[in-house]
Design a protein around this motif. Structure first.
Motif, short mmCIF file in Angstrom:
data_model
loop_
_atom_site.label_atom_id
_atom_site.label_comp_id
_atom_site.label_asym_id
_atom_site.label_seq_id
_atom_site.Cartn_x
_atom_site.Cartn_y
_atom_site.Cartn_z
N SER A 1 7.58 4.71 -9.71
CA SER A 1 6.95 3.51 -8.96
C SER A 1 5.24 3.92 -9.00
CB SER A 1 7.40 3.78 -7.45
OG SER A 1 6.72 3.04 -6.58
N GLN A 2 4.89 2.39 -9.15
CA GLN A 2 3.40 2.28 -8.99
C GLN A 2 2.89 2.16 -7.72
OE1 GLN A 2 2.34 -1.36 -11.46
NE2 GLN A 2 3.95 -0.74 -13.05
N VAL A 3 3.62 2.15 -6.63
CA VAL A 3 3.44 2.18 -5.33
C VAL A 3 3.47 3.57 -4.88
CG1 VAL A 3 3.80 1.24 -2.98
CG2 VAL A 3 3.68 -0.37 -5.09
N PRO A 4 2.59 4.11 -4.06
CA PRO A 4 2.96 5.45 -3.50
C PRO A 4 4.25 5.35 -2.65
CG PRO A 4 0.62 4.98 -3.08
CD PRO A 4 1.24 3.63 -3.72
N VAL A 5 5.17 6.31 -2.59
CA VAL A 5 6.19 6.40 -1.99
C VAL A 5 6.50 7.74 -0.84
CG1 VAL A 5 8.76 6.70 -2.11
CG2 VAL A 5 7.79 5.58 -3.74
N ALA A 6 6.66 7.21 0.28
CA ALA A 6 6.75 8.43 1.40
C ALA A 6 8.17 8.51 1.63
CB ALA A 6 5.79 7.83 2.32
N GLY A 7 8.44 9.92 2.06
CA GLY A 7 9.59 10.06 2.67
C GLY A 7 9.50 10.61 4.25
N TYR A 8 10.22 10.05 4.91
CA TYR A 8 10.22 10.20 6.43
C TYR A 8 11.70 10.36 6.81
CZ TYR A 8 9.20 9.32 11.44
OH TYR A 8 9.14 9.23 12.70
N ASP B 1 0.79 -1.28 0.14
CA ASP B 1 -0.09 0.02 -0.10
C ASP B 1 0.96 1.22 -0.06
OD1 ASP B 1 -2.92 -0.96 0.48
OD2 ASP B 1 -1.76 -2.20 1.76
N VAL B 2 1.99 1.20 0.34
CA VAL B 2 2.78 2.23 0.43
C VAL B 2 4.44 1.78 0.76
CG1 VAL B 2 2.76 2.68 3.11
CG2 VAL B 2 3.44 4.62 1.58
N LEU B 3 5.27 2.60 0.19
CA LEU B 3 6.84 2.15 0.36
C LEU B 3 7.35 3.54 1.13
CD1 LEU B 3 9.61 0.75 0.11
CD2 LEU B 3 9.56 1.99 -2.14
N ILE B 4 7.92 3.29 2.34
CA ILE B 4 8.39 4.30 3.16
C ILE B 4 10.05 4.46 3.10
CG2 ILE B 4 8.52 5.41 5.41
CD1 ILE B 4 5.95 3.84 6.16
N LEU B 5 10.52 5.51 2.60
CA LEU B 5 12.06 5.84 2.82
C LEU B 5 12.31 6.56 4.10
CD1 LEU B 5 12.55 7.16 -0.96
CD2 LEU B 5 12.54 4.55 0.09
N LYS B 6 12.89 5.86 4.98
CA LYS B 6 13.35 6.58 6.17
C LYS B 6 14.94 7.10 5.77
CE LYS B 6 14.00 5.53 10.99
NZ LYS B 6 13.97 4.52 12.21
N ILE B 7 14.90 8.44 5.95
CA ILE B 7 16.01 9.12 5.38
C ILE B 7 16.76 9.76 6.53
CG2 ILE B 7 16.78 10.96 3.85
CD1 ILE B 7 14.32 10.54 2.11
N ASP B 8 18.07 9.77 6.44
CA ASP B 8 19.01 10.29 7.59
C ASP B 8 20.28 10.51 6.54
OD1 ASP B 8 20.47 11.71 9.16
OD2 ASP B 8 20.74 10.06 10.57
N GLY C 1 19.34 14.98 -0.01
CA GLY C 1 18.01 14.27 0.93
C GLY C 1 16.97 15.50 0.60
N THR C 2 16.97 16.64 0.47
CA THR C 2 16.19 17.35 0.13
C THR C 2 15.13 17.24 -1.08
OG1 THR C 2 17.30 19.25 1.37
CG2 THR C 2 15.33 19.95 0.06
N TYR C 3 16.10 16.95 -2.24
CA TYR C 3 15.56 16.61 -3.45
C TYR C 3 14.55 15.47 -3.48
CZ TYR C 3 18.61 20.13 -5.43
OH TYR C 3 19.41 21.05 -5.87
N ILE C 4 15.30 14.41 -2.51
CA ILE C 4 14.50 13.06 -2.43
C ILE C 4 13.12 13.29 -1.72
CG2 ILE C 4 14.59 10.86 -1.52
CD1 ILE C 4 17.54 10.78 -1.92
N ILE C 5 13.10 14.04 -0.66
CA ILE C 5 11.96 14.26 -0.03
C ILE C 5 11.05 15.15 -0.64
CG2 ILE C 5 10.84 15.79 2.13
CD1 ILE C 5 12.02 13.20 2.90
N TYR C 6 11.42 15.93 -1.58
CA TYR C 6 10.56 16.54 -2.70
C TYR C 6 10.04 15.72 -3.64
CZ TYR C 6 10.33 21.60 -1.23
OH TYR C 6 10.09 22.82 -0.51
N ALA C 7 10.59 14.61 -3.92
CA ALA C 7 10.33 13.76 -5.01
C ALA C 7 9.10 12.85 -4.51
CB ALA C 7 11.30 12.85 -5.52
N THR C 8 9.14 12.53 -3.17
CA THR C 8 8.22 11.66 -2.63
C THR C 8 6.60 12.23 -2.69
OG1 THR C 8 8.58 12.56 -0.36
CG2 THR C 8 9.82 10.46 -1.24
N ALA C 9 5.85 11.11 -2.90
CA ALA C 9 4.41 11.52 -2.80
C ALA C 9 3.93 12.29 -1.68
CB ALA C 9 3.59 10.32 -3.33
N ILE C 10 4.35 11.74 -0.44
CA ILE C 10 3.80 12.27 0.93
C ILE C 10 5.31 12.43 1.78
CG2 ILE C 10 3.23 10.41 2.00
CD1 ILE C 10 1.02 11.60 3.17
N ALA C 11 5.60 13.48 2.49
CA ALA C 11 6.63 13.80 3.18
C ALA C 11 6.13 14.05 4.54
CB ALA C 11 7.42 14.87 2.57
#
Length: 493
Positions: A113-120, A87-94, A132-142
């Motif tokens: 991605s066909q699956v919604p990607v969330a940045g956390y 249902d969702v793929l979460i990228l935990k970023i540091d 990391g800022t660019y990746i967060i902006y690319a995610t569907a929900i942050a």
């Protein structure tokens, strides 16, 4: 037949007939009753209560500098999430940032991605800086955890400066009025941007356009994104929510899933409403190849592997048949070249390294007593310093590694030169040259010919006429298979 017997037989037949008719009547009545009687349909069973499986949320952790291994990790995670119909793929970023090429690969994987990607951005104390800022902006929900920050996305040059577009004050021509009111045009000419400034401005404009397009794609604050690139701005978690950079602050994964639930997000397959409340979390660990790539993409490891490979091959070519150094050298060299292929290379540095290797190999085969070899070492070190074209310290060669490899190269060449010098000055131990000047004992002799004993062997010889068995003589040279003896006394070594 008697009358009594006839009567009995008829009575028995009558009884059989009555029984047959009665049975047929009863069977017909029963069949008629079964056909005419309405069938009772069984009452439908109550449907079993269907248990809905909990939603599936898949998680992968991005920790450390963004590089080729991270790009592969995200691509593999997206593929795994699609295969599992998560249902969702979460990228935990540091992350402190990373390579531009790897960042763009990650962004492409997220957007496709066909699956919604969330940045956390997590855990507390972590950050999503630069790449990391660019990746967060690319995610569907942050989202961000309390105590984290985001920003500082300005491109950085190798020299460590932070290029940006010239400010209006710097770009405008400087005009100083003299006593006669004339304008001094010299400062205006000096304010023209140099090639380095122009390249910095070009890189900054490209980065601004990229991050603004990502912001507009998901309806986030594009103006602050540009400010993060041009001015290196940063925000705390709460400020990021207020500025519209991320959607919310979540203290843990449970709260993150709860806050995401019901939100409509965009994917490559169109809009989708997230169903994440109470979701089951499955973490995707990096695969063995990703872990190996993470080790090999360290430029220091790649550089050392390449050096080991080169010297292994040099040793193998200098001593054919040892096999071991050649095999190890070939493996290390291929791994080193594969690792370097994953990194942004400066081709001038690569050319210097190849030149240095060629010179060192030339020294190994045709010793010039250090002239060519030391030139090769210098070229190799300079090439190593220029090899990686990256502004990230994590992807630059360490000067300690460069100095260490230079010392190892010098010591190796010194050992090779010492071996070559000793080989040049060592007395000949085999062949015809080795027999010259040696002592021989006459075994038999007649008319200037006979046989002598040398090195525990009986040789045919010719020489002075007056020799007797037992005389000690000196060998002058070897002529074919015949020793030529000198009239001088033997030299005792």
């Amino acid at each position: 037949m008697t009358l009594r017997r006839q009567t009995t037989l008829r009575l028995r037949q009558t009884i059989y007939a009555i029984l047959a008719v009665s049975g047929a009547a009863l069977f017909g009545a029963a069949g008629t009753a079964q056909e005419t009687q309405p069938r009772e349909t069984p009452a439908p069973e109550a449907p079993a209560e269907t248990v809905k499986a909990p939603p599936l949320a898949m998680l992968t952790v991005i920790d450390g500098a963004i590089g080729p291994a991270t790009a592969k990790q995200v691509a593999d995670a997206v593929e795994a999430a699609e295969d599992a119909r998560a249902d969702v793929l979460i990228l935990k970023i540091d992350t402190p940032g990373g390579l531009v090429t790897s960042t763009r690969e990650i962004i492409s994987s997220i957007l496709e991605s066909q699956v919604p990607v969330a940045g956390y951005v997590a855990p507390a104390g972590g950050h999503a800086a630069s790449a990391g800022t660019y990746i967060i902006y690319a995610t569907a929900i942050a989202a961000m955890a309390p105590g984290t920050n985001i920003g500082a996305a300005t491109p950085v040059t190798i020299g460590g400066g932070m290029p940006g577009l010239p400010s209006p004050e710097d770009a405008a021509p400087q005009k100083d009025s003299g006593e006669d009111g004339a304008e001094d045009e010299a400062p205006a000419r000096s304010s023209q941007p140099s090639n380095e400034d122009a390249m910095a401005a070009k890189a900054t404009n490209d980065a601004v356009a990229h991050i603004r397009s990502l912001a507009e794609l998901h309806g986030r604050n594009a103006d602050w994104a540009e400010k993060a690139v041009r001015e290196g701005a940063s925000l705390s978690a709460q400020q990021a929510v207020e500025e519209g950079v991320v959607e919310f602050v979540a203290a843990d994964m449970g709260e993150l899933l709860r806050l995401m639930h019901g939100r409509e997000v965009a994917t490559s397959m169109g809009s989708r409403v997230l169903d994440t409340e109470g979701a089951r979390i499955v973490e995707i660990e990096p695969g063995a190849m990703t872990k190996l790539l993470a080790i090999l993409s360290n430029p220091n490891v790649a550089f050392i592997l390449m050096l080991i490979g080169i010297y292994g091959l040099i040793f193998e070519f200098s001593n054919p048949g040892t096999i071991g150094p050649g095999v190890i050298g070939a493996i290390c060299l291929l791994l080193g070249l594969y690792a370097l292929n994953q990194l942004p290379l400066d081709y001038a540095g690569l050319a210097l390294i190849l030149l240095g290797l060629a010179l060192m190999i030339t020294e190994a085969f045709t010793p010039t007593f250090g002239v060519v070899g030391l030139g090769g070492v210098v070229a190799f070190v300079l090439g190593g310093a220029m090899l990686i074209d990256s502004d990230q310290p994590e992807f630059q060669l360490s000067w300690s590694v460069i100095a260490g490899t230079a010392v190892v190269s010098v010591l190796t060449l010194a050992a090779l030169l010492g071996y070559a010098w000793r080989a040049q000055t060592r007395p000949v131990a085999t062949g015809s040259e080795e027999l010259a000047g040696k002592e021989a004992e006459v075994v038999d002799w007649a008319n200037g010919e006979g046989h002598v004993w040398v090195h525990s062997e009986r040789w045919r010889a010719r020489g002075p006429h007056r020799l007797a068995p037992g005389d000690k003589v000196r060998i002058e040279k070897l002529d074919g298979l015949t020793l030529v003896l000198s009239g001088a006394p033997a030299v005792h070594e």
